[in-house]
Design a protein around this motif. Sequence first.
Motif, short mmCIF file in Angstrom:
data_model
loop_
_atom_site.label_atom_id
_atom_site.label_comp_id
_atom_site.label_asym_id
_atom_site.label_seq_id
_atom_site.Cartn_x
_atom_site.Cartn_y
_atom_site.Cartn_z
N GLU A 158 30.23 55.92 6.81
CA GLU A 158 29.18 56.49 7.65
C GLU A 158 28.04 55.50 7.84
O GLU A 158 26.89 55.90 8.08
N SER A 159 28.37 54.21 7.76
CA SER A 159 27.28 53.21 7.81
C SER A 159 26.48 53.31 9.10
O SER A 159 25.25 53.22 9.09
N GLY A 160 27.15 53.54 10.22
CA GLY A 160 26.45 53.61 11.50
C GLY A 160 25.50 54.79 11.56
O GLY A 160 24.30 54.62 11.84
N SER A 161 26.01 55.98 11.25
CA SER A 161 25.14 57.16 11.37
C SER A 161 24.00 57.11 10.36
O SER A 161 22.89 57.57 10.63
N ARG A 162 24.25 56.51 9.20
CA ARG A 162 23.17 56.40 8.21
C ARG A 162 22.05 55.50 8.71
O ARG A 162 20.87 55.77 8.48
N VAL A 163 22.43 54.42 9.38
CA VAL A 163 21.41 53.53 9.95
C VAL A 163 20.63 54.30 11.00
O VAL A 163 19.39 54.24 11.07
#
Lengths: 469, 235
Positions: free
Chosen positions: B219-224
């Motif tokens: 979920e790296s994208g949504s966390r950013v």
Amino acid sequence: MGNTTRDKYSYYVEQKALDVTDRPRKFLEAFAAVLEHGNYGVALETYTRLSTKCGRCASSCQLYEDTREERDIPCQRSELLMRIYRRYFTQLGILKARFSRAFILTDEYLDTMADEFYRCTACRRCKSSCPLGIDHGLITHLARYILSEIDVIPKALLVATREQLEGVGNTSAIPVPALKDTCEFLEEELEELYGVNITFPFDVEGAEFVFFPAVSDYLLEADTLMGNAAVMHVTGGSWTIGTGNYDGINYGLFYSDRMMERIVNNVIKEVHRLDGSKVLVGECGHATRSAWYVPTFGGPDAPPVVNCLQYAHEMLMAGRIPLKKEKIKERVTYHDPCNIARTGRITEEPREILKAICEDFVEMTPNRTENYCCGGGGGTVSIDEIREIRTGPLGKRKADQIRATGAHYVVSPCANCKKQLREVCEDNDLEEVRVVGLHDLLLEVIDFGVPKPGEGDEASESEAAGEEE
Amino acid sequence: MTFDILLQWLRGPVFWAGLAFMVLGLGRHVAITVWGIIRSYRRAGDKTIPTRQVVSATLRWLFLTQGLKNRLLYGLNTLIFHISIILVPIFLAGHIALWERGIGLSWPALPNGLSTALTIIAVIAAVTIVIQRVVFRESRRLSRFQDFVMPLIVAIPFATGFLVMHPAWNPFSHQFMLFLHVLSGDLLFFLIPITKLSHMVLLPGTQIVSELAWHFPSESGSRVGEALGKANEPI
């Protein structure tokens, strides 16, 4: 959305990119967030410590080989981002800044980055020539991602992604009725040209493969799609096109992991909606590489991903694609799309298919993992306003390679490569060369077991004679 | 006399301090990298690593064979340079004798003739590496100050070591040359962890580190997006 500008960069951006204030701070905040939530940190930490500035990467970069400009040396470009990392995200950099006049991130510096990181096609050829293993393609990917968080995004990529995620649902803005019309037309073409009744199946629940080509193929690559459908037809493959999502394109790979994640998740969602079991990607390099991220975002239940070349290859080798006796006569060469070939994941399948269906297949050199980019990688092919650099400095090397083969057909199983290679040929006196997909040629040689309309009796007579012999 | 005292000091406490600094500094790099690799792997959404490819690229560069593929002369020169500077300090009979006297450990030594040859080669290679760096337009343009100076600094203990062993060539006193030799050797211990020389321990990990950077957390994208308050922002 018509508010666009090319005042600042070599490509168009939306006006909002120029309206952002306090950009250095926002860039650093985005950088910090990306480092915290991504896996880029350890790479940057290692790269900044061991970079030896040997300049070997320059000898593998087609852009630098042509321009000879310092800014086009991969290591020099990567240093733009690494300098920021070193200064703001390492203890030594922060300490040094306290005691000396240190580098400060400015608006002008960000503008330089905005231009430089879109001169690189992120083809990653230079990675194999770096003694320290620095992946400059990774740095370009990361730099563009962080730049996108201060709205520096080429308009062409941004608008397409917006259409895909918030508009019609695909990057070419093709509505479902138009898609169905196109497919009906293709079915008629197949009937007319090959005398065979092949359907493009829609929303078949429980199909093995859910098909995701580059959606632009429905507008531009009729032969490739007919080839895809023909292969599925003769092999009895269970496949479907989902009307909820029929676009494999993922520009997130080129400018934003955030967008990439959303687009990949939409692919997974469509496969689940149709109760399908696998993702079948069409002839598209970056769509394939993005789809390989399905397990990343989809977890353990993620559907497996198959590229149509892998499918066709497996079927051909199993003898499930009947071929005519006559092969393709003209000379054929193969261009490896970076996104599927650079890591060596798909290099042999297309070659084995081509060798089986062509009389005169020649390699361009170098090839496979060492191939040169078409010059339009990393999404740059979609940016029409930079065609001059794409087909000039970036594309010249590819034009020379094609010319040296003397081929009539250049086969490349990638929508982006095909568009770019056609422009490269147009702008480099190679008008006689035809750039096609692999399934385009496969379609020509599949034996559907029925006479081709127009050739009728003659063909079947000669075939019968051949069989008797 | 002064040199004698200084030499005692350089061969004693300074040597041990330098060695400790180097070992601890490099150990820190290794620890940070290994921890980074483990953390990245744990967080990766897709844990399938193309191991064969990563190992093969690592070995090809570790043994510099890949380096001969372009710019052959430069590749050969760096290869010879690395072989010499790794072998001589560790396997010189004189050095092994010192280790044996100091802590009672010894290992097989290189024949003296070979050590001498490699020492001369190391010095010549260091100088030509700098010349090649200047001659090649690309490396000249990229180079920082340390890139020109570092090979020469590395060459000093070899040049002085040669003169210590071959008094006939030595224009200065034996003591003075020995002093320079030990001083420059000690200096290297301190420089290794804080300059690009640290690639001696970082290089084996660089391919896997590059590979893992592409293995995003799921979920790296949504966390950013959430961290930047952009989760629901229109595109």
